[in-house]
Design an enzyme around this catalytic site. Structure first.
Site, PDB file in Angstrom:
ATOM      1  N   GLU A 169      20.871 -95.855  54.629  1.00  0.00           N
ATOM      2  CA  GLU A 169      20.184 -95.246  55.764  1.00  0.00           C
ATOM      3  C   GLU A 169      19.097 -96.219  56.220  1.00  0.00           C
ATOM      4  O   GLU A 169      18.270 -96.660  55.425  1.00  0.00           O
ATOM      5  CB  GLU A 169      19.589 -93.898  55.342  1.00  0.00           C
ATOM      6  CG  GLU A 169      18.883 -93.215  56.487  1.00  0.00           C
ATOM      7  CD  GLU A 169      18.910 -91.691  56.395  1.00  0.00           C
ATOM      8  OE1 GLU A 169      19.731 -91.134  55.640  1.00  0.00           O
ATOM      9  OE2 GLU A 169      18.096 -91.050  57.090  1.00  0.00           O
ATOM     10  N   LYS A 292      12.114 -85.529  48.677  1.00  0.00           N
ATOM     11  CA  LYS A 292      11.923 -85.170  50.087  1.00  0.00           C
ATOM     12  C   LYS A 292      12.370 -83.718  50.202  1.00  0.00           C
ATOM     13  O   LYS A 292      13.560 -83.423  50.084  1.00  0.00           O
ATOM     14  CB  LYS A 292      12.774 -86.076  50.973  1.00  0.00           C
ATOM     15  CG  LYS A 292      12.802 -85.669  52.449  1.00  0.00           C
ATOM     16  CD  LYS A 292      13.609 -86.678  53.285  1.00  0.00           C
ATOM     17  CE  LYS A 292      13.653 -86.286  54.760  1.00  0.00           C
ATOM     18  NZ  LYS A 292      14.363 -87.295  55.580  1.00  0.00           N
ATOM     19  N   GLU A 296      13.372 -82.400  57.586  1.00  0.00           N
ATOM     20  CA  GLU A 296      14.593 -82.846  58.257  1.00  0.00           C
ATOM     21  C   GLU A 296      15.838 -82.255  57.602  1.00  0.00           C
ATOM     22  O   GLU A 296      16.747 -82.972  57.208  1.00  0.00           O
ATOM     23  CB  GLU A 296      14.646 -84.380  58.294  1.00  0.00           C
ATOM     24  CG  GLU A 296      13.488 -84.967  59.081  1.00  0.00           C
ATOM     25  CD  GLU A 296      13.534 -86.482  59.239  1.00  0.00           C
ATOM     26  OE1 GLU A 296      14.093 -87.157  58.361  1.00  0.00           O
ATOM     27  OE2 GLU A 296      12.994 -86.981  60.248  1.00  0.00           O
ATOM     28  N   LYS A 370       3.180 -91.290  54.508  1.00  0.00           N
ATOM     29  CA  LYS A 370       3.485 -92.408  55.412  1.00  0.00           C
ATOM     30  C   LYS A 370       2.210 -92.915  56.077  1.00  0.00           C
ATOM     31  O   LYS A 370       1.288 -92.138  56.326  1.00  0.00           O
ATOM     32  CB  LYS A 370       4.478 -91.967  56.497  1.00  0.00           C
ATOM     33  CG  LYS A 370       5.903 -91.828  55.995  1.00  0.00           C
ATOM     34  CD  LYS A 370       6.899 -91.647  57.136  1.00  0.00           C
ATOM     35  CE  LYS A 370       8.301 -91.446  56.560  1.00  0.00           C
ATOM     36  NZ  LYS A 370       9.345 -91.310  57.592  1.00  0.00           N
ATOM     37  N   ASP A 375       6.033 -91.680  62.493  1.00  0.00           N
ATOM     38  CA  ASP A 375       7.159 -92.270  61.778  1.00  0.00           C
ATOM     39  C   ASP A 375       7.305 -93.773  61.990  1.00  0.00           C
ATOM     40  O   ASP A 375       8.177 -94.202  62.736  1.00  0.00           O
ATOM     41  CB  ASP A 375       8.456 -91.564  62.207  1.00  0.00           C
ATOM     42  CG  ASP A 375       9.597 -91.863  61.249  1.00  0.00           C
ATOM     43  OD1 ASP A 375       9.344 -92.434  60.180  1.00  0.00           O
ATOM     44  OD2 ASP A 375      10.743 -91.515  61.578  1.00  0.00           O
ATOM     45  N   GLU A 403      13.183-100.393  60.874  1.00  0.00           N
ATOM     46  CA  GLU A 403      13.836 -99.345  61.660  1.00  0.00           C
ATOM     47  C   GLU A 403      13.377 -99.340  63.120  1.00  0.00           C
ATOM     48  O   GLU A 403      14.194 -99.339  64.034  1.00  0.00           O
ATOM     49  CB  GLU A 403      13.565 -97.980  61.016  1.00  0.00           C
ATOM     50  CG  GLU A 403      14.137 -96.825  61.828  1.00  0.00           C
ATOM     51  CD  GLU A 403      13.940 -95.470  61.164  1.00  0.00           C
ATOM     52  OE1 GLU A 403      13.313 -95.404  60.086  1.00  0.00           O
ATOM     53  OE2 GLU A 403      14.415 -94.479  61.745  1.00  0.00           O
TER      54      GLU A 403
HETATM   55  C1  BDP Z   1      12.772 -91.664  59.381  1.00  0.00           C
HETATM   56  C2  BDP Z   1      14.192 -92.098  59.358  1.00  0.00           C
HETATM   57  C3  BDP Z   1      15.083 -91.200  58.567  1.00  0.00           C
HETATM   58  C4  BDP Z   1      14.470 -90.910  57.219  1.00  0.00           C
HETATM   59  C5  BDP Z   1      13.094 -90.331  57.409  1.00  0.00           C
HETATM   60  C6  BDP Z   1      12.332 -90.148  56.102  1.00  0.00           C
HETATM   61  O1  BDP Z   1      14.663 -92.198  60.684  1.00  0.00           O
HETATM   62  O2  BDP Z   1      16.322 -91.842  58.442  1.00  0.00           O
HETATM   63  O3  BDP Z   1      15.256 -90.048  56.491  1.00  0.00           O
HETATM   64  O4  BDP Z   1      12.323 -91.201  58.174  1.00  0.00           O
HETATM   65  O5  BDP Z   1      11.390 -90.895  55.880  1.00  0.00           O
HETATM   66  O6  BDP Z   1      12.036 -92.807  59.656  1.00  0.00           O
HETATM   67  O7  BDP Z   1      12.636 -89.271  55.323  1.00  0.00           O
END
Ligand code: BDP
Length: 690
Positions: A169, A292, A296, A370, A375, A403
């Site tokens: 990913e 996590k 999401e 983070k 993000d 990313e």
């Molecule tokens: C975002 C990404 C995603 C990750 C998410 C995360 O797009 O793929 O799963 O963060 O940090 O930046 O969990």
């Protein structure tokens, strides 16, 4: 030359001067190695010295027994404090106490020229060996060495987002080096080389699977895969890197073993205790779990009406008897929000979820936050959650994989960005409450602390796709070992180790390219901190409205009059209120909000004047024209280095830079045209906008 050896090619040093200075050092002596697992780490250190010295000098080098070297000869000695009275005698008592579990001291013995690397534990010797090799490799003097180093951050981690089907990913450098076809790869040689690379820059922890744990990865903690996990852990152990796994919070449920994953259900607690026992019998020094949850669409304690503290503590309880820890991620927000709703602010979510839980987490839980509230954008403010929970352990999360910063097709050296993050003053305990003091655990006296970052490597021969993106992995390790190092210093080290010391022009050109690259990338992408404007899903390339009417909470609200997100307390979402001290007022007020973050915090007309004296719209036009020009300059500058780099390496980078130059034009035109059409304000310089 294909880049596989990264910054450890140990190139033959060409100059007579180099040889004169260093060629005496070709014998390595280990004094007093422990019997247990630590011996392997010391062996790695000694073997690396031999390999490096041999490569650089072109002469043979070897690990020998103490008795075999005459006292009059210069050699390199690795020794643990307390294992040899003669060595202890070389260092003042104060030095011996000052060196922590992972630190080291290096000293040159004035009489014989012998270089002694001494440490309290094997890991320190390994880091000391790599440090010394760095001195040799960058051509520095080793006369009269008197070095004392301790890492500033206790946890120095890499998170892999690798899936067992081999995909990664947000990976931009090929497939996983760990997995393929839903199993571990049979050939683990590459993992060993990777472990060396990590150790060479001081990384001490790694999680090998994606934080989004799917069905197959859920089984990593079962008998089916534990033998493989143990094998990989053993490889990393030889290089003092601890292994972690990401786990599925609903594992008992998804494996069909229990009807629930409720953390307060005794059957669930027992299930995890049982699993964890199995993990530790396979891997006695296993690090712990990365989680996590409730983010999401991943499962978590919310399903059962429990909160994150209930969720994390349940796992922590089970890990505690074995010394394991839970790394619980704070990337939690509503990913199904209504874009018409201007009050729900994704930026506020992490703080709102976690701040009220301060003090409720067990001592072996650490929250991973983070760097920014949204993000990993090219520009974001610092997450106000960092340091805001004085009674809770925290680690900072960065993203090495590019990313949102060009996906390793564009050049973007991230060390300057990370330095800004680390140097940011939160004022949480008055002036000087910097993020680096929070990350290191010093500000709040935290036992578990440090930095983790998402990996940028894959099975591409050169590890990172873009050869110059290796500098980000290298720089990450070096910077979190010592946040006092500067971006130019780290860049120069990496260049010298990777390309050699032969051409001053090469060193200066590449260094300047690296240092300029983040600013250039920022200049032709989303402006003034507003973020996103990328294609949905894969996140590569411009798409101004890609996320504007979606449910992910990442908007810019551009209309015909203005742009930006009003996050003020006075008229907006109130996000600025999450900042402490003068940061709150600084961001709240249009007068003091820094230009580069203006649109993150404020919605302003296109004619709003920045501190730079330009209007917002003219700034957008100018930066995009300039950024695309600069990207073109990169390609030309690299071209000029053709003779001073092996052709294979030169070619790889030339291709990427050509793509970047083209793609930067697309960014320029898409962004400029969008805003020109929205507001109808002409470019002062009359350049072509489509
Ligand atoms: C975002 C990404 C995603 C990750 C998410 C995360 O797009 O793929 O799963 O963060 O940090 O930046 O969990």
């Amino acid at each position: 030359e294909d880049g596989y050896l990264a910054w450890l090619p140990y190139r033959r040093q060409e100059t007579a001067e180099w040889l004169k200075r260093y060629k005496a050092y070709r014998q390595i002596v280990v004094a007093g190695a422990p019997e247990d697992g630590g011996a392997a780490v010391i062996h790695s250190a000694a073997a690396e010295l031999a390999r490096g010295l041999e490569g650089m000098s072109g002469l043979s080098a070897a690990v020998v027994n103490a008795g075999e070297v005459p006292d009059s000869e210069a050699y390199i000695q690795l020794a643990l404090f307390g294992s040899n009275p003669e060595i202890d005698g070389l260092f003042p008592e104060a030095v011996i106490t000052e060196i922590g579990a992972e630190g080291f001291a290096i000293q040159t013995d004035a009489h014989t020229g012998r270089i002694v690397i001494a440490a309290a534990a094997p890991a320190g010797l390994l880091y000391g060996a790599f440090h010394l090799l760095r001195l040799f490799g960058t051509g520095q003097s080793v006369n009269g060495l008197n070095i004392r180093e301790n890492p500033v951050n206790p946890l120095r981690m890499i998170n892999h987002w690798d899936n067992m089907d081999g995909s990664i990913e947000r990976g931009y450098a090929g497939k996983s080096i760990f997995f393929e076809n839903n199993r571990f790869k049979a050939d683990k040689e590459r993992i060993r080389d990777y472990a060396r690379l990590l150790a060479s820059v001081g990384i001490n922890a790694v999680s090998i699977n994606n934080v989004n744990v799917h069905k197959q990865e859920t089984l990593l903690i079962t008998d089916e895969f534990l033998p493989d996990v143990a094998e990989v852990a053993a490889i990393f152990r030889d290089f003092a890197v601890k292994l972690f796994l990401s786990v599925n919070y609903a594992a008992p449920l998804e494996m069909g073993e229990l009807p629930t994953a409720d953390p307060l259900d005794p059957a669930v607690q027992e299930w995890w205790q049982h699993r964890i026992k199995d993990v530790y019998s396979a891997i006695p020094d296993f690090g712990g779990y990365v989680v996590k949850a409730d983010s999401e669409n991943r499962p978590g304690p919310f399903t059962y009406g429990r909160d994150h503290a209930d969720g994390a503590n349940m796992l922590a309880e089970a890990l505690d008897p074995f010394g394991g820890i839970v790394i619980w991620r704070c990337f939690v927000y509503n990913c199904k929000q209504d874009w018409r709703d201007r009050k729900t602010d994704r930026a506020k979510a992490a703080y709102d979820h976690f701040k009220p839980l301060d003090g409720r987490f067990k001592d072996n839980v650490v929250l991973q936050v983070k760097n920014g509230p949204i993000d990993f954008q090219v520009r974001e403010p610092i997450s106000p959650l960092l340091g805001a929970m004085p009674s809770t352990h925290q680690v900072l999360e960065l993203q090495i994989t590019q990313e949102y910063t060009g996906q390793q097709r564009h050049l973007c050296y991230l060390v300057p960005q990370w330095k800004e993050i680390l140097d940011f003053d939160t004022y949480l305990k008055g002036e000087g409450s910097t993020v680096k003091r929070i990350a290191s655990g010093e500000l709040h006296g935290s036992r578990l602390a440090g930095i983790a970052a998402v990996s940028n490597i894959g099975d591409d021969t050169n590890w990172t796709g873009h050869l110059l993106a290796q500098a980000n992995l290298y720089g990450y390790g070096r910077l979190i070992w010592n946040p006092g190092l500067t971006s130019p210093e780290i860049a120069e080290e990496w260049i010298r180790l990777t390309f050699g010391n032969g051409s001053e022009q090469l060193i200066r050109t590449v260094q300047q390219m690296l240092l300029d690259s983040w600013g250039i990338y920022e200049s032709y992408t989303a402006p003034l901190g507003v973020g996103f404007m990328v294609n949905p899903d894969h996140h590569y390339g411009p798409n101004v409205e890609g996320y504007e009417y979606s449910m992910w909470g990442t908007y810019h609200f551009a209309d015909w009059q203005g742009i930006g997100v009003d996050r003020t307390k006075a008229t907006g979402t109130g996000y600025t209120g999450q900042y402490a001290g003068s940061n709150c007022e600084r961001y709240e007020s249009l007068e003091t909000c820094p230009d580069e973050l203006l649109l993150f915090f404020h919605h302003v007309p296109y004619t709003h004047k920045l501190h730079s004296g330009k209007t917002v719209i003219q700034h957008i036009y100018d930066t995009h024209f300039e950024g695309a020009e600069q990207a073109e300059r990169f390609a030309a500058e690299w071209e000029a280095l053709a003779g001073s780099i092996e052709e294979g390496l030169h070619q790889q980078v030339a291709e990427r830079l050509a793509e970047q130059a083209e793609h930067a034009k697309e960014w320029r035109d898409r962004i400029n045209t969008y805003f020109y059409r929205r507001c109808g304000i002409a470019d002062e310089q009359g350049r072509t906008i489509y």
